[in-house]
Design a protein around this motif. Sequence first.
Motif, PDB file in Angstrom:
ATOM      1  N   LYS A 127      17.476  59.844  29.973  1.00 51.46           N
ATOM      2  CA  LYS A 127      18.916  60.037  30.179  1.00 51.46           C
ATOM      3  C   LYS A 127      19.714  59.201  29.153  1.00 51.46           C
ATOM      4  N   CYS A 128      19.210  58.015  28.842  1.00 53.59           N
ATOM      5  CA  CYS A 128      19.850  57.172  27.832  1.00 53.59           C
ATOM      6  C   CYS A 128      19.904  57.902  26.491  1.00 53.59           C
ATOM      7  N   SER A 129      18.800  58.516  26.121  1.00 54.28           N
ATOM      8  CA  SER A 129      18.748  59.271  24.862  1.00 54.28           C
ATOM      9  C   SER A 129      19.779  60.393  24.855  1.00 54.28           C
ATOM     10  N   GLU A 130      19.903  61.079  25.983  1.00 54.68           N
ATOM     11  CA  GLU A 130      20.885  62.162  26.089  1.00 54.68           C
ATOM     12  C   GLU A 130      22.314  61.642  25.975  1.00 54.68           C
ATOM     13  N   LEU A 131      22.622  60.598  26.723  1.00 51.29           N
ATOM     14  CA  LEU A 131      24.001  60.084  26.773  1.00 51.29           C
ATOM     15  C   LEU A 131      24.466  59.453  25.460  1.00 51.29           C
ATOM     16  N   PHE A 132      23.520  58.901  24.697  1.00 57.05           N
ATOM     17  CA  PHE A 132      23.897  58.199  23.469  1.00 57.05           C
ATOM     18  C   PHE A 132      23.384  58.899  22.209  1.00 57.05           C
ATOM     19  N   ASN A 133      23.033  60.176  22.336  1.00 60.66           N
ATOM     20  CA  ASN A 133      22.640  61.010  21.190  1.00 60.66           C
ATOM     21  C   ASN A 133      21.514  60.403  20.361  1.00 60.66           C
ATOM     22  N   ILE A 134      20.513  59.875  21.036  1.00 61.34           N
ATOM     23  CA  ILE A 134      19.386  59.256  20.347  1.00 61.34           C
ATOM     24  C   ILE A 134      18.371  60.341  19.990  1.00 61.34           C
ATOM     25  N   PRO A 135      17.969  60.421  18.708  1.00 62.54           N
ATOM     26  CA  PRO A 135      17.003  61.445  18.303  1.00 62.54           C
ATOM     27  C   PRO A 135      15.683  61.339  19.065  1.00 62.54           C
ATOM     28  N   GLU A 136      14.987  62.450  19.147  1.00 67.32           N
ATOM     29  CA  GLU A 136      13.765  62.556  19.946  1.00 67.32           C
ATOM     30  C   GLU A 136      12.673  61.573  19.523  1.00 67.32           C
ATOM     31  N   HIS A 137      12.549  61.285  18.230  1.00 65.37           N
ATOM     32  CA  HIS A 137      11.471  60.407  17.749  1.00 65.37           C
ATOM     33  C   HIS A 137      11.813  58.917  17.901  1.00 65.37           C
ATOM     34  N   ILE A 138      12.991  58.628  18.430  1.00 66.00           N
ATOM     35  CA  ILE A 138      13.420  57.241  18.629  1.00 66.00           C
ATOM     36  C   ILE A 138      13.510  56.983  20.125  1.00 66.00           C
ATOM     37  N   GLU A 139      12.880  55.880  20.554  1.00 63.20           N
ATOM     38  CA  GLU A 139      12.809  55.553  21.977  1.00 63.20           C
ATOM     39  C   GLU A 139      13.715  54.362  22.321  1.00 63.20           C
ATOM     40  N   PRO A 140      14.629  54.536  23.274  1.00 62.79           N
ATOM     41  CA  PRO A 140      15.372  53.371  23.755  1.00 62.79           C
ATOM     42  C   PRO A 140      14.426  52.519  24.604  1.00 62.79           C
ATOM     43  N   VAL A 141      14.279  51.245  24.242  1.00 60.87           N
ATOM     44  CA  VAL A 141      13.288  50.384  24.886  1.00 60.87           C
ATOM     45  C   VAL A 141      13.935  49.306  25.747  1.00 60.87           C
ATOM     46  N   VAL A 142      15.013  48.715  25.261  1.00 54.56           N
ATOM     47  CA  VAL A 142      15.651  47.598  25.956  1.00 54.56           C
ATOM     48  C   VAL A 142      17.161  47.778  25.927  1.00 54.56           C
ATOM     49  N   ILE A 143      17.803  47.502  27.052  1.00 57.66           N
ATOM     50  CA  ILE A 143      19.258  47.367  27.069  1.00 57.66           C
ATOM     51  C   ILE A 143      19.524  45.870  27.170  1.00 57.66           C
ATOM     52  N   LEU A 144      20.327  45.372  26.245  1.00 56.88           N
ATOM     53  CA  LEU A 144      20.626  43.951  26.172  1.00 56.88           C
ATOM     54  C   LEU A 144      22.110  43.738  26.461  1.00 56.88           C
ATOM     55  N   PRO A 145      22.455  43.395  27.711  1.00 57.57           N
ATOM     56  CA  PRO A 145      23.857  43.093  28.004  1.00 57.57           C
ATOM     57  C   PRO A 145      24.209  41.740  27.398  1.00 57.57           C
ATOM     58  N   LEU A 146      25.422  41.632  26.850  1.00 56.95           N
ATOM     59  CA  LEU A 146      25.872  40.382  26.228  1.00 56.95           C
ATOM     60  C   LEU A 146      27.213  39.966  26.793  1.00 56.95           C
ATOM     61  N   GLY A 147      27.381  38.681  26.965  1.00 52.30           N
ATOM     62  CA  GLY A 147      28.665  38.158  27.401  1.00 52.30           C
ATOM     63  C   GLY A 147      28.601  36.659  27.600  1.00 52.30           C
ATOM     64  N   TYR A 148      29.759  36.107  27.937  1.00 56.60           N
ATOM     65  CA  TYR A 148      29.817  34.688  28.277  1.00 56.60           C
ATOM     66  C   TYR A 148      29.356  34.539  29.718  1.00 56.60           C
ATOM     67  N   PRO A 149      28.327  33.720  29.960  1.00 57.30           N
ATOM     68  CA  PRO A 149      27.791  33.590  31.317  1.00 57.30           C
ATOM     69  C   PRO A 149      28.843  33.103  32.312  1.00 57.30           C
ATOM     70  N   ASP A 150      28.799  33.690  33.498  1.00 58.15           N
ATOM     71  CA  ASP A 150      29.681  33.292  34.582  1.00 58.15           C
ATOM     72  C   ASP A 150      28.885  32.565  35.667  1.00 58.15           C
ATOM     73  N   ILE A 151      27.681  32.121  35.292  1.00 59.54           N
ATOM     74  CA  ILE A 151      26.799  31.402  36.220  1.00 59.54           C
ATOM     75  C   ILE A 151      26.103  30.278  35.461  1.00 59.54           C
ATOM     76  N   SER A 152      25.571  29.349  36.198  1.00 64.17           N
ATOM     77  CA  SER A 152      24.802  28.251  35.603  1.00 64.17           C
ATOM     78  C   SER A 152      23.329  28.621  35.568  1.00 64.17           C
ATOM     79  N   ALA A 153      22.621  27.973  34.676  1.00 63.13           N
ATOM     80  CA  ALA A 153      21.193  28.234  34.553  1.00 63.13           C
ATOM     81  C   ALA A 153      20.446  27.752  35.790  1.00 63.13           C
ATOM     82  N   PRO A 154      19.605  28.620  36.361  1.00 63.61           N
ATOM     83  CA  PRO A 154      18.772  28.180  37.484  1.00 63.61           C
ATOM     84  C   PRO A 154      17.607  27.337  36.954  1.00 63.61           C
ATOM     85  N   GLU A 155      16.944  26.653  37.840  1.00 67.99           N
ATOM     86  CA  GLU A 155      15.755  25.899  37.428  1.00 67.99           C
ATOM     87  C   GLU A 155      14.660  26.903  37.073  1.00 67.99           C
TER      88      GLU A 155
END
Length: 170
Positions: A127-155
């Motif tokens: 579905k990711c390939s369809e929604l973002f027009n990714i060619p058939e021979h290219i595989e979406p592997v990871v989605i990397l969300p980015l932002g300023y953290p709104d939480i502290s690091a857990p142990e």
Amino acid sequence: MEFQNLIKNRFSVRSFKNTAIEPAKINMILEAGRLAPSAVNFQPWHFIVVQQTENLKKIKAIYPREWITSAPVLIIACSDHSKSWKRRLDGKDSADIDISIAVDHMTLQAVEIGLGTCWVCNFDAKKCSELFNIPEHIEPVVILPLGYPDISAPEKKRKPLEEITHWETF
């Protein structure tokens, strides 16, 4: 930041502040991925930067977790299997390894410049390939969300080194 501290400070961020990310920081993260090593230096990757509201909303169709919508930027890291190196003995494709190295470079760069992220691999790649027009021979592997953290690091809970290290033989 000292490398060991950088590694220790990285954690999976699933809550982000409602703050835009400066374009220069996005470019630094992309550059970190671009500079990553790959098998035979084939660099079989593509990165789709998603930051427009209508495209960010599309992600919910492929990864229906509410937290991801708090990220102001998403990078879809893709492997180009037509350009990746294949091991001669058994045909093992290095594309997944190569994209993993690139994404890891990107996550560490994000931490160094004050951003947070989280590897997302459990999504509907077709579905990711369809929604973002990714060619058939290219595989979406990871989605990397980015932002300023709104939480502290857990142990961090990690196995002791002696439990996972084997010297000379298993």
